[in-house]
Structure formats: C-alpha cells, structure tokens
Design an enzyme around this catalytic site. Structure first.
Site, PDB file in Angstrom:
ATOM      1  N   ASP A 152       0.849  -1.192   0.000  1.00 36.50           N
ATOM      2  CA  ASP A 152       0.000   0.000   0.000  1.00 36.50           C
ATOM      3  C   ASP A 152       0.892   1.253   0.000  1.00 36.50           C
ATOM      4  OD1 ASP A 152      -3.226   0.504   1.006  1.00 36.50           O
ATOM      5  OD2 ASP A 152      -1.823   2.194   1.085  1.00 36.50           O
TER       6      ASP A 152
ATOM      7  N   GLY B 297     -15.874   2.420   3.633  1.00 37.61           N
ATOM      8  CA  GLY B 297     -14.651   3.206   3.476  1.00 37.61           C
ATOM      9  C   GLY B 297     -13.847   2.829   2.248  1.00 37.61           C
ATOM     10  N   GLN B 298     -14.504   2.244   1.253  1.00 32.67           N
ATOM     11  CA  GLN B 298     -13.794   1.857   0.027  1.00 32.67           C
ATOM     12  C   GLN B 298     -13.512   3.097  -0.815  1.00 32.67           C
ATOM     13  OE1 GLN B 298     -15.909  -0.943  -2.463  1.00 32.67           O
ATOM     14  NE2 GLN B 298     -14.167  -1.238  -3.829  1.00 32.67           N
TER      15      GLN B 298
ATOM     16  N   HIS C  22     -10.134  -5.355  -3.444  1.00 37.06           N
ATOM     17  CA  HIS C  22      -8.804  -5.577  -2.855  1.00 37.06           C
ATOM     18  C   HIS C  22      -8.956  -5.968  -1.401  1.00 37.06           C
ATOM     19  CE1 HIS C  22      -9.886  -1.308  -2.551  1.00 37.06           C
ATOM     20  NE2 HIS C  22      -9.239  -1.277  -1.399  1.00 37.06           N
TER      21      HIS C  22
ATOM     22  N   HIS D 161      -7.002  -5.881   2.182  1.00 38.75           N
ATOM     23  CA  HIS D 161      -5.893  -5.280   2.927  1.00 38.75           C
ATOM     24  C   HIS D 161      -5.331  -6.347   3.857  1.00 38.75           C
ATOM     25  CE1 HIS D 161      -6.915  -0.880   2.262  1.00 38.75           C
ATOM     26  NE2 HIS D 161      -8.091  -1.427   1.992  1.00 38.75           N
TER      27      HIS D 161
HETATM   28  P1  5GP Z   1      -9.713   1.361   0.225  1.00 38.20           P
HETATM   29  O1  5GP Z   1      -9.817   2.710   0.886  1.00 38.20           O
HETATM   30  O2  5GP Z   1     -10.393   1.396  -1.138  1.00 38.20           O
HETATM   31  O3  5GP Z   1     -10.155   0.222   1.065  1.00 38.20           O
HETATM   32  O4  5GP Z   1      -8.176   1.111  -0.023  1.00 38.20           O
HETATM   33  C1  5GP Z   1      -7.469   1.709  -1.062  1.00 38.20           C
HETATM   34  C2  5GP Z   1      -6.013   1.673  -0.680  1.00 38.20           C
HETATM   35  O5  5GP Z   1      -5.249   1.926  -1.844  1.00 38.20           O
HETATM   36  C3  5GP Z   1      -5.603   2.716   0.352  1.00 38.20           C
HETATM   37  O6  5GP Z   1      -5.057   2.068   1.499  1.00 38.20           O
HETATM   38  C4  5GP Z   1      -4.556   3.567  -0.373  1.00 38.20           C
HETATM   39  O7  5GP Z   1      -3.493   3.936   0.455  1.00 38.20           O
HETATM   40  C5  5GP Z   1      -4.106   2.638  -1.491  1.00 38.20           C
HETATM   41  N1  5GP Z   1      -3.655   3.318  -2.688  1.00 38.20           N
HETATM   42  C6  5GP Z   1      -4.268   4.366  -3.309  1.00 38.20           C
HETATM   43  N2  5GP Z   1      -3.594   4.688  -4.419  1.00 38.20           N
HETATM   44  C7  5GP Z   1      -2.545   3.833  -4.511  1.00 38.20           C
HETATM   45  C8  5GP Z   1      -1.491   3.685  -5.464  1.00 38.20           C
HETATM   46  O8  5GP Z   1      -1.376   4.405  -6.465  1.00 38.20           O
HETATM   47  N3  5GP Z   1      -0.577   2.698  -5.225  1.00 38.20           N
HETATM   48  C9  5GP Z   1      -0.665   1.883  -4.135  1.00 38.20           C
HETATM   49  N4  5GP Z   1       0.303   0.952  -3.993  1.00 38.20           N
HETATM   50  N5  5GP Z   1      -1.649   2.001  -3.222  1.00 38.20           N
HETATM   51  C10 5GP Z   1      -2.579   2.959  -3.408  1.00 38.20           C
END
Ligand code: 5GP
Ligand code: ZN
Length: 111
Positions: free
Chosen positions: A29, A90-91, A97, A99
C-alpha cells in the site's frame, strides 16, 4: 478502463509487487497503516467483494494473502485481512482488494 488497480495489475503504474500468479497480484500500500500493509487484487476488474462469485478466484486471493503473510513473517504474530465495501465500508478504490495488515497490534473496534 481507467482503473488504478487494473493499471497496477497490468504493470502500467509502478507498485512494490510482492506476489503474483495468473489470477492475483499483491503489492505494498502506498500509504501504509501498519509495518506490513499489502493489497491483494484480482487481475480482472471487479468493483468490490459484491461482484466476486468465482470460488477459485476467491480462494486464490485468500491463498495469496496467506503466502504474503508467511513471506512477511507475520503469520506467527498475527495479522488482519479485510476488504472495505462501498461508502460506509470506506472503500476509496473501486477495484476489489484485500488489505493485509500486520507487524503491530490491531485495535478493535476499527475506527
Ligand atoms: P480502500 O480505501 O479502497 O479500502 O483502499 C485503497 C487503498 O489503496 C488505500 O489504502 C490507499 O493507500 C491505497 N492506494 C491508493 N492509491 C494507490 C497507489 O497508487 N498505489 C498503491 N500501492 N496504493 C494505493
Ligand atoms: Zn480495476
């Protein structure tokens, strides 16, 4: 399709890749919330867990998470594996994906 994680999966946007197979890619991340914070994504685009209906892909993602947990050395100390779905979940990236978080004690309940 203009999807960030599709582009990372295809190698069009760089990421620190830790694992890949024919169905799944895992990478660090960009904004880690724990010493180990890895994202596990399917190569195909799925908006969220709600779109996942292939049992083989579901198992491949879970096995990838276990493999990365072992390789990162957090299988013994423990870890958290979660997927955020939709607005209340919180997506922020609309490509399924998981985590994988570890390397510190996780809190409960989550914020
Ligand atoms: P969500 O909030 O959708 O559950 O998680 C998205 C995750 O993607 C976040 O933890 C954020 O830090 C990560 N993220 C966003 N943009 C990028 C990116 O360009 N590269 C990587 N490696 N992670 C990213
Ligand atoms: Zn995508």
């Amino acid at each position: 399709m203009n999807c960030l994680f599709c582009k990372i999966a295809r190698g069009e946007i760089p990421a620190a890749r830790l694992y890949e197979d024919d169905q799944v890619v895992a990478f660090s991340d960009l904004n880690p919330q724990a010493p180990v914070h890895v994202l596990i994504v399917p190569r195909i685009h799925l908006d969220s867990l709600l779109a996942l209906d292939d049992p083989a892909l579901a198992l491949a993602m879970l096995n990838a998470a276990k493999t990365v947990a072992r390789e990162k050395g957090i299988d013994e100390t423990g870890f958290r594996l979660l997927t955020n779905v939709g607005e209340d979940g919180g997506q922020s990236v609309p490509h399924l994906h998981w985590h994988l978080l570890g390397g510190r004690r996780m809190e409960w309940p989550p914020g």
